[in-house]
Design a protein around this motif. Structure first.
Motif, PDB file in Angstrom:
ATOM      1  N   GLY A  27     -23.160  83.465  31.108  1.00 37.84           N
ATOM      2  CA  GLY A  27     -23.205  82.185  30.968  1.00 37.84           C
ATOM      3  C   GLY A  27     -24.675  81.714  30.807  1.00 37.84           C
ATOM      4  N   THR A  42     -25.004  71.538  29.385  1.00 35.88           N
ATOM      5  CA  THR A  42     -23.619  71.875  29.886  1.00 35.88           C
ATOM      6  C   THR A  42     -23.320  73.237  30.156  1.00 35.88           C
ATOM      7  OG1 THR A  42     -22.670  69.773  28.437  1.00 35.88           O
ATOM      8  CG2 THR A  42     -21.338  71.291  29.476  1.00 35.88           C
ATOM      9  N   ALA A  43     -23.796  74.001  29.339  1.00 42.67           N
ATOM     10  CA  ALA A  43     -23.624  75.536  29.630  1.00 42.67           C
ATOM     11  C   ALA A  43     -24.472  75.948  30.901  1.00 42.67           C
ATOM     12  CB  ALA A  43     -24.082  76.432  28.520  1.00 42.67           C
ATOM     13  N   THR A  82     -25.763  74.005  33.336  1.00 46.75           N
ATOM     14  CA  THR A  82     -24.884  73.318  34.469  1.00 46.75           C
ATOM     15  C   THR A  82     -23.889  74.220  34.877  1.00 46.75           C
ATOM     16  OG1 THR A  82     -25.906  71.131  33.772  1.00 46.75           O
ATOM     17  CG2 THR A  82     -24.076  71.297  35.414  1.00 46.75           C
ATOM     18  N   ALA A  83     -22.786  74.639  34.055  1.00 47.03           N
ATOM     19  CA  ALA A  83     -21.839  75.370  34.341  1.00 47.03           C
ATOM     20  C   ALA A  83     -22.207  76.612  34.920  1.00 47.03           C
ATOM     21  CB  ALA A  83     -20.936  75.726  33.073  1.00 47.03           C
ATOM     22  N   ASN A  90     -23.341  76.121  38.670  1.00 49.04           N
ATOM     23  CA  ASN A  90     -22.007  76.129  39.544  1.00 49.04           C
ATOM     24  C   ASN A  90     -21.172  77.390  39.719  1.00 49.04           C
ATOM     25  OD1 ASN A  90     -22.669  73.138  39.775  1.00 49.04           O
ATOM     26  ND2 ASN A  90     -21.282  72.839  37.741  1.00 49.04           N
ATOM     27  N   LYS A  91     -21.476  78.097  38.891  1.00 55.31           N
ATOM     28  CA  LYS A  91     -20.751  79.424  38.865  1.00 55.31           C
ATOM     29  C   LYS A  91     -21.455  80.735  39.856  1.00 55.31           C
ATOM     30  CE  LYS A  91     -18.055  82.530  36.059  1.00 55.31           C
ATOM     31  NZ  LYS A  91     -17.613  82.634  34.535  1.00 55.31           N
TER      32      LYS A  91
END
Length: 666
Positions: free
Chosen positions: A117, A135-136, A138-139, A142-143
């Protein structure tokens, strides 16, 4: 070392391994990967995934993800090859294709591939997809739950993406032109240098292979291949490198079995310093010096001493300042702040150096600082870093100083910088308005050389007297901005002034003339983005005399009160601007009333009203010691309060209810 990482992997026409040792594509790919031959590795991972070698590039076949899921016995092998293919492409700087394969790897549940990611987001950033990259990243945040520094890097990348979006929306005044194929031929071309009316640069363009085989090892596997024909060497042309007819030739420096790069010439023309290393990735880089001989050839180079080259560590990318006093270079030697730091040392008349000194934490970060350039005339240091907020990869940063102290480095912005790597500035003039840089912004894999020129924005305008509307000659006009040196001129007999600046990031013009209030006007990027000449509207200056009152029109109060109305505050904002523009003046604010009421009452009311004006300006930030307030009641009328027949005169009383200011000190 950025240019080495790039240039050692660019073999676009590799002679691939024969099946004499292994026929397993995955093992062959792994050997190439371990040896940092990423293009070859990517080709063999592609074969391991059973993608036709004749297919165009590294396109993901239709239904590929579904095939991984269906062939569960081989799922681990597929996932490994996909991740390795994506990583090989990324390390080869082919972010366009790497992005496609990281999309797939990002869906894998195996923790081994959890960083997919992050790398997917990095590829998006390198491909100028900054919104998607945010966006990527941020993802990923979160992961991802591992505390290994990547979450911190992701946050920094998000900040850089936001910076990049603003920079690309508001480009700076630079024009770049890629040099022709005579310079930018196959391989990497980088590290330009100008000296002795000659243009020098480094190129890893292919040379004739000697036919020998080379064995690459990785774990228990080996691969036999032909010697890599891409060898780094110094090239030169006496013609302008922008010319398509420029003849390029290799510079003869006798370094047997070594590669050389990043030349810099002493201003006396007698010495050339450069980086040299044995053609193996694990061999360290050192800085050498060669002397110009009588036949205009270069002597056998000699490695600099332990002051510069430390055993077991890299020293590279030397730069000699234009006054010949200092050698600046990049090194991962002990005592630094990060991976590669910038260091400097004095240069003696015989070309030897003193002990190297670290350039300090104003310049160096915990990541890499490389490819320095310093102009003693402008006191500007230009270098590349991947450890600061920027557009992507290595960006150029500029700092001002004298080796004892430096200002905080500023990013040079877009289009000086791109979403990829931008390095190695060398000028063609003393003011650094034109020069050359190296960048892989237009390449899948390799650095190329571009000419860069700072363009000029012309600012002109006219000053007039606000009272007479006649031109004001002899006014001092100054223009200031964050990205350029302050300039001052004098208005001519027609009141005209003119500037040329190298920035469109906004500026302020200040006009000053004796016995006039100074005035500032500001312009933002939106007013400058699409123009190369800005002709401002006529700017009028208001005359004044010390202790001569000036009426502030439209100052109103609530009935029988000292409370200012909102419309009155608008007028006082004019006085606020005047106080800001004229930082040395002191004023008295005076309030007057008509004759309705007693003398004592009106004196008190006018005092309170004058003070409310001062209090408002203090609330806006004007220093209280610059202002006094005074109420005059109805003691100083400017019009009759009554008509000659004794009747009330409303118009006269309205004129007497006034607020004034006067300059008491200038």
């Amino acid at each position: 070392m950025r240019y080495l990482k790039t240039i050692l992997i660019l073999c676009c026409s590799l002679s691939f391994a024969q099946a004499q040792i292994t026929t397993d594509n995955k093992r062959v790919a792994d050997v190439y990967f371990i040896n940092k031959e990423y293009y070859a590795a990517s080709e063999y991972y592609k074969r391991a995934l059973q993608i036709s070698p004749d297919s165009a590039g590294f396109v993901v076949p239709y239904g590929f993800e579904k095939r991984i899921q269906e062939e569960s016995p081989r799922k681990d092998d597929y996932e490994y090859a996909v991740f390795q293919l994506a990583t090989s492409l990324r390390l080869y700087k082919n972010f366009k294709d790497a992005e496609k394969w990281y999309v797939i790897a990002n869906g894998f549940s195996n923790p081994k591939y959890a960083l997919s990611g992050y790398w997917y987001a990095e590829c998006l950033r390198a491909n100028f997809k900054f919104d998607e990259a945010i966006t990527a990243f941020t993802a990923f945040l979160n992961k991802y739950n591992v505390n290994d520094g990547y979450k911190e890097k992701a946050r920094a990348e998000i900040e850089s993406c936001r910076f990049a979006l603003n920079e690309i929306k508001y480009p700076r005044l630079f024009k770049l032109t890629r040099l022709p194929a005579e310079v930018n031929t196959a391989g990497s071309n980088y590290a330009p240098a100008v000296g002795n009316q000659t243009f020098y640069f480094t190129s890893s363009r292919p040379v004739r292979a000697n036919g020998k085989n080379e064995v690459l090892s990785g774990g228990t596997s080996r691969v036999v291949r032909k010697d890599n024909p891409y060898i780094n060497a110094i090239y030169a042309t006496s013609a302008k490198p922008e010319s398509p007819d420029a003849e390029v030739s290799r510079v003869g420096v006798n370094v047997k079995q070594m590669e050389v790069a990043a030349p810099t010439l002493h201003p006396n023309g007698g010495f050339m310093y450069f980086t040299a290393w044995i053609n193996k990735e694990d061999k360290k880089r050192s800085i050498y010096v060669s002397s110009r001989m009588a036949n205009n050839q270069w002597s056998d180079p000699v490695a600099l001493g332990g002051e510069i080259n430390v055993n077991g560590f890299n020293s590279m990318q030397p730069y000699i300042t234009k006054d010949g006093k200092y050698l600046i270079f990049a090194s991962d030697r002990p005592g630094g702040l990060g991976k590669y730091d910038l260091w400097y040392a004095i240069i003696r008349p015989d070309g030897t150096t003193g002990n190297a000194m670290n350039m300090g934490d104003k310049i160096n970060t915990k990541e890499d600082e490389e490819a320095p350039y310093y102009n003693p005339k402008t006191r500007k240091l230009l270098f590349s870093s991947n450890g600061r907020v920027g557009i992507g990869g290595f960006d150029f940063y500029e700092s001002e100083g004298d080796f004892a102290d430096w200002t905080t480095p500023k990013n040079m912005g877009y289009p000086f910088n791109s979403a990829k790597d931008d390095m190695y500035f060398t000028p063609t003039d003393d003011e650094d308005k034109e020069g050359y840089i190296s960048s892989d912004r237009e390449s899948l894999c390799c650095l190329e050389i571009f000419k860069i020129r700072r363009e000029t924005l012309t600012i002109s305008g006219k000053l007039i007297d606000c009272a007479t509307l006649k031109p004001l000659a002899g006014a001092t006009v100054t223009i200031t901005g964050a990205d350029f040196t302050e300039q001052t001129t004098t208005s001519d007999q027609n009141g005209m002034y003119r500037f040329g600046i190298g920035s469109n990031r906004g500026f302020q013009v200040n006009a000053v003339k004796d016995s006039y209030f100074a005035k500032n006007i500001s312009y933002g990027y939106e007013q400058l983005a699409s123009v190369d000449t800005l002709k401002s509207a006529e700017l009028c200056l208001t005359p004044f005399k010390v202790n001569k009152p000036i009426v502030l029109n439209n100052i109103f109060y609530e009935f029988d009160s000292a409370e200012l109305t909102d419309s009155s505050k608008v007028t006082l904002n004019y006085l606020y601007d005047l106080m800001v523009d004229n930082k040395n003046i002191e004023i008295e604010l005076g309030a007057h009333t008509d004759n309705i009421g007693t003398e004592a009452y009106n004196l008190d009311l006018s005092n309170r009203r004058a003070k409310s004006c001062v209090d408002y300006l203090v609330s806006r930030g004007i220093a209280p010691e610059r202002m006094t307030s005074k109420g005059y009641g109805f003691s100083m009328p400017v019009a009759p309060n009554k008509l000659p027949d004794g009747k009330d005169n409303p118009e006269g009383r309205a004129l007497n209810r006034r607020t004034e200011f006067k300059v008491t000190k200038k």
